[in-house]
Scaffold this active site. Structure first.
Site, PDB file in Angstrom:
ATOM      1  N   ASP A  84      -6.826 -41.881  34.783  1.00  0.00           N
ATOM      2  CA  ASP A  84      -6.370 -42.805  33.743  1.00  0.00           C
ATOM      3  C   ASP A  84      -7.493 -43.750  33.308  1.00  0.00           C
ATOM      4  O   ASP A  84      -8.484 -43.939  34.017  1.00  0.00           O
ATOM      5  CB  ASP A  84      -5.208 -43.671  34.264  1.00  0.00           C
ATOM      6  CG  ASP A  84      -3.956 -42.857  34.501  1.00  0.00           C
ATOM      7  OD1 ASP A  84      -3.987 -41.638  34.291  1.00  0.00           O
ATOM      8  OD2 ASP A  84      -2.942 -43.462  34.912  1.00  0.00           O
ATOM      9  N   ASP A  85      -7.294 -44.371  32.149  1.00  0.00           N
ATOM     10  CA  ASP A  85      -8.066 -45.528  31.646  1.00  0.00           C
ATOM     11  C   ASP A  85      -9.412 -45.173  31.036  1.00  0.00           C
ATOM     12  O   ASP A  85     -10.157 -46.061  30.625  1.00  0.00           O
ATOM     13  CB  ASP A  85      -8.293 -46.584  32.739  1.00  0.00           C
ATOM     14  CG  ASP A  85      -6.994 -47.199  33.225  1.00  0.00           C
ATOM     15  OD1 ASP A  85      -5.954 -46.948  32.589  1.00  0.00           O
ATOM     16  OD2 ASP A  85      -7.024 -47.919  34.235  1.00  0.00           O
ATOM     17  N   HIS A 135      -2.687 -42.341  27.110  1.00  0.00           N
ATOM     18  CA  HIS A 135      -2.456 -43.519  27.961  1.00  0.00           C
ATOM     19  C   HIS A 135      -2.339 -44.761  27.075  1.00  0.00           C
ATOM     20  O   HIS A 135      -2.705 -45.862  27.493  1.00  0.00           O
ATOM     21  CB  HIS A 135      -3.600 -43.663  28.961  1.00  0.00           C
ATOM     22  CG  HIS A 135      -3.246 -44.456  30.193  1.00  0.00           C
ATOM     23  ND1 HIS A 135      -2.083 -44.265  30.898  1.00  0.00           N
ATOM     24  CD2 HIS A 135      -3.926 -45.448  30.850  1.00  0.00           C
ATOM     25  CE1 HIS A 135      -2.053 -45.087  31.941  1.00  0.00           C
ATOM     26  NE2 HIS A 135      -3.144 -45.839  31.920  1.00  0.00           N
ATOM     27  N   HIS A 139      -3.936 -49.606  26.287  1.00  0.00           N
ATOM     28  CA  HIS A 139      -3.456 -49.781  27.659  1.00  0.00           C
ATOM     29  C   HIS A 139      -2.322 -50.814  27.700  1.00  0.00           C
ATOM     30  O   HIS A 139      -2.268 -51.693  28.562  1.00  0.00           O
ATOM     31  CB  HIS A 139      -4.585 -50.208  28.601  1.00  0.00           C
ATOM     32  CG  HIS A 139      -4.288 -49.945  30.054  1.00  0.00           C
ATOM     33  ND1 HIS A 139      -3.677 -50.867  30.863  1.00  0.00           N
ATOM     34  CD2 HIS A 139      -4.504 -48.850  30.817  1.00  0.00           C
ATOM     35  CE1 HIS A 139      -3.537 -50.381  32.079  1.00  0.00           C
ATOM     36  NE2 HIS A 139      -4.041 -49.143  32.088  1.00  0.00           N
ATOM     37  N   HIS A 236      -8.378 -42.939  38.657  1.00  0.00           N
ATOM     38  CA  HIS A 236      -8.882 -43.617  37.456  1.00  0.00           C
ATOM     39  C   HIS A 236     -10.346 -43.263  37.230  1.00  0.00           C
ATOM     40  O   HIS A 236     -11.131 -43.193  38.188  1.00  0.00           O
ATOM     41  CB  HIS A 236      -8.749 -45.137  37.582  1.00  0.00           C
ATOM     42  CG  HIS A 236      -7.334 -45.617  37.656  1.00  0.00           C
ATOM     43  ND1 HIS A 236      -6.619 -45.631  38.841  1.00  0.00           N
ATOM     44  CD2 HIS A 236      -6.499 -46.077  36.688  1.00  0.00           C
ATOM     45  CE1 HIS A 236      -5.399 -46.096  38.603  1.00  0.00           C
ATOM     46  NE2 HIS A 236      -5.299 -46.372  37.315  1.00  0.00           N
TER      47      HIS A 236
END
Length: 716
Positions: A84-85, A135, A139, A236
């Site tokens: 993620d991210d 995602h 965020h 991540h």
């Protein structure tokens, strides 16, 4: 005075300025939204009710477009690593390198704003056989957003990926979500809403919590399913330091490979076809426009940061130069004066148009001067309120009244210059009150044969109200500090109309007071400098003057001042190439005026919008410290200026309000003046309604009736 063609002041630029500031704020806000993207996992709000049991017990891949949730799990010894991210320019390539080295595939849930910043990384992810998911664009916690904002977050992310890769994503992982058993009811509802736009929700079986940086071994252990089971693993590749995640992958992949695990994407792990679909032309174009808008907003924010930095550096440098010059000026003028005492006859010229409120006090204060040889010449420029009659009824010795048809202030001054008997001339406004020693102190500088003109120290008489206090601070801090600096640098651009002394020969040599600009005092001073004479400042020659008592009057006065200064600067632009005193004006005074009285005020609206942007997106503590630091610096300078002028520190309490209100009025005046000058309009003289407070200060107010109507004639 030459007659000006008066046209209606331009107004359309105010609409354009407002629209421009709105666009600027919107662009900066957009940049703030996309550049303050966070990262990490875990709940973002207080604990909420859990999601339905079918969603929390069935598996990490949720299809919620039907009446009941449909959940899927991964088969045994199958690991779907998810990141993620990202994409992150530092950590994503390192993770891709580890995956390629171990022949593993994974799913990357990308943040749309970061996709726009690093589209090449997204293309590499797909090219190396990995899978993409959404995602959100910033965020954002979709569970706490209104429906329109949630739809925008998902749509913008799909468009960003479409512009970068030509594909659209359908997988979605909510920011701040984790494993299936931690899914809350608001998050479940957000996933159901997203399902309506074609998104498939993905949670996790194993949350490594690598964003907490517990160490590579702990991350690898947290990613390992018990008993050889399959799992979707949450990790991540962006949002912070991911060195431990990279190291954990290098430990995890070979170890689990030896145990028979395969590493695949989420879609392949559940036996579904690839999750990305071809993007339409509209999505690609929208994504491209979004990327350009994001890049433009980022560039604009960088430009504003640079502009603010330059403005701060210039402002601090200006204060430093002002203070340094003021200290040097004080040491110079307060040492015992050497040379002969000046006692030559002086003629004081008072142009007056409808000055009944103050003229008696002005003339009496001049006659009361402690100077041995003084005459006062009052030139009544067609007044309609009995100004000349008031002076004549005073019957004061040494006072002459000359009446003329209304022709403007420069014409009245030139009439007085021709009629004056002395070789030293003092020009005074009709609303100004002198102290007994003012004339004496003002002319002592003429002991130096190179000095052609001398500026006195103008003080605000009507300072009891807030607007008067603000102008008092401006006169003491801005005008007088500047005059001390100009004196030291020998480039004084303005001797104020309220108090100035000239040699007759100088005035005659430059053709008298000019009438082709609205700032005749600035124009005249610049002509004196270009004629090769020095212009100095005498801080102890004090004159009390009446300043505007309303914002409307202040606007009209400063509009005329600023416009007239622009005229004078343009008129004397050739001083840049001249030697001597004229060159000092051209290469010192004119650039200073250009930067601090034109350019920086023109940028001030944008700086204020940037400050508002800071309130929205920067920590308030940082802004408070910065603002307080600047205010303390200004207050320290103001206190020093007040001490130099032997004034009380009491008005300092009005300084913060002056910065919040008065400053905006002043820079809007500059905007209006520049626009008027650029379009070629001509501004008329504006009359300020006198209240007689300068006379009241001296206790010398005349008893004649005051007519402030000002009908007919050309006002000052």
């Amino acid at each position: 005075m030459a007659r000006h063609v008066a046209r209606r002041d331009p107004r359309a630029h105010w609409i354009l300025l407002l629209l421009g500031l709105i666009v600027l704020l919107a662009a900066l806000s957009f940049n703030g939204l996309v550049s303050h993207v966070g990262g990490g996992s875990g709940p973002s709000t207080a604990p909420a009710a859990p999601a339905p049991r079918q969603a929390t017990t069935g598996g990490p891949v949720l299809r919620l477009d039907g009446p009941t949730p449909a959940a899927r799990r991964l088969p045994a010894r199958t690991l779907a690593l998810t990141f993620d991210d990202g994409p992150d320019p530092r950590w994503t390539p390192q993770i891709l390198d580890v995956l390629r080295r171990h022949h593993a595939h994974a799913t990357f849930f990308v943040v749309g704003a970061r996709v726009d910043e690093h589209p090449e990384l997204v293309r590499r992810i797909l090219a190396e056989g990995h899978e993409l998911g959404s995602h959100t664009f910033t965020h954002a916690d979709l569970a706490g957003l209104p429906a329109w904002r949630a739809r925008t977050e998902l749509s913008w992310t799909r468009n960003a990926v479409a512009a970068a890769t030509g594909r659209e994503v359908t997988l979605l992982r909510l920011p701040f979500s984790s494993t299936t058993n931690s899914l809350s009811q608001p998050q479940y509802q957000a996933l159901r809403d997203a399902a309506g736009t074609g998104h498939l929700g993905v949670l996790a079986d194993r949350d490594t919590r690598d964003w907490q940086r517990p160490g590579a071994p702990a991350i690898a252990q947290a990613a390992t399913p018990p008993g050889g089971g399959g799992a979707v693993v949450l990790m991540h590749d962006g949002g912070g330091d991911r060195s431990q995640t990279v190291a954990a992958l290098d430990q995890l992949l070979p170890r689990l490979s030896r145990s028979g695990y395969r590493f695949t994407t989420v879609s392949e792990g559940i036996g579904a076809p690839g999750s990305t679909v071809p993007a339409g032309l509209g999505s690609r174009l929208s994504g491209t426009a979004l990327r350009w808008a994001q890049a433009g907003a980022g560039g604009l924010a960088s430009t504003m940061n640079l502009l603010l930095g330059v403005a701060l550096v210039l402002g601090v440098a200006r204060l430093a130069v002002q203070v340094a010059c003021a200290r040097r000026h004080v040491r110079r003028v307060r040492r015992p004066r050497r040379g002969p005492e000046v006692t030559a006859p002086v003629s004081v010229i008072v142009p007056a148009y409808n000055e009944a409120a103050n003229i008696a006090a002005t003339v009496r204060s001049l006659v009361a001067s402690a100077y041995p040889a003084l005459e006062v010449v009052v030139v009544d420029d067609g007044s309609t309120d009995g100004t000349a009659d008031i002076v004549e009824r005073l019957g004061l010795r040494g006072v002459r009244v000359i009446r003329q048809a209304n022709a403007g202030k420069p014409a009245a001054l030139n009439t007085g210059i021709r009629a004056a008997r002395a070789n030293l001339l003092v020009l005074v406004d009709g609303d100004t009150v002198f102290q007994p020693d003012t004339v004496y102190r003002l002319v002592q500088g003429f002991a130096d044969p190179t000095v052609g003109a001398i500026s006195g120290n103008t003080k605000v008489a009507n300072r009891r109200r807030l607007l008067g206090r603000w102008q008092h601070l401006e006169y003491v801090i801005g005008f007088n500090l500047d005059r001390r600096m100009y004196d030291v640098l020998e480039c004084m651009p303005t001797i104020p109309g309220a108090i100035g002394a000239f040699r007759r020969e100088v005035l005659l040599a430059v053709g008298g007071v000019p009438a082709d600009t609205l700032a005749e005092d600035t124009d005249l001073t610049m002509k004196v400098l270009r004629a090769g004479w020095r212009v100095s400042y005498e801080e102890r020659a004090i004159a009390w003057t009446e300043v505007p008592a309303s914002l409307r009057q202040l606007w009209r006065q400063r509009y005329r001042w600023c416009y007239g200064t622009l005229q004078a600067m343009w008129k004397h632009r050739h001083a840049l190439r001249e030697p001597g005193a004229g060159g000092k004006l051209g290469r010192r005074g004119l650039p200073y005026l250009t930067v601090f009285q034109i350019v920086l005020p023109l940028t001030a609206p944008a700086v204020d919008v940037f400050a508002l942007y800071g309130l929205l997106f920067l920590p308030w503590s940082t802004l408070a410290v910065a603002w307080l630091g600047l205010l303390l610096l200004q207050a320290g300078t103001a206190a020093y200026a007040l001490r130099l002028d032997r004034e009380r520190f009491g008005p300092l309490w009005a300084l913060p309000l002056q910065q919040l209100v008065y400053r905006q009025v002043m820079y809007l005046v500059v905007v209006q003046s520049v626009v008027t000058a650029v379009i070629g309009n001509r501004l008329r003289w504006q009359r300020m309604v006198r209240t007689g407070e300068a006379a009241a200060l001296a206790g010398l107010r005349g008893g004649a009736p005051v007519n402030t109507a000002g009908r007919g004639g050309r006002p000052y």
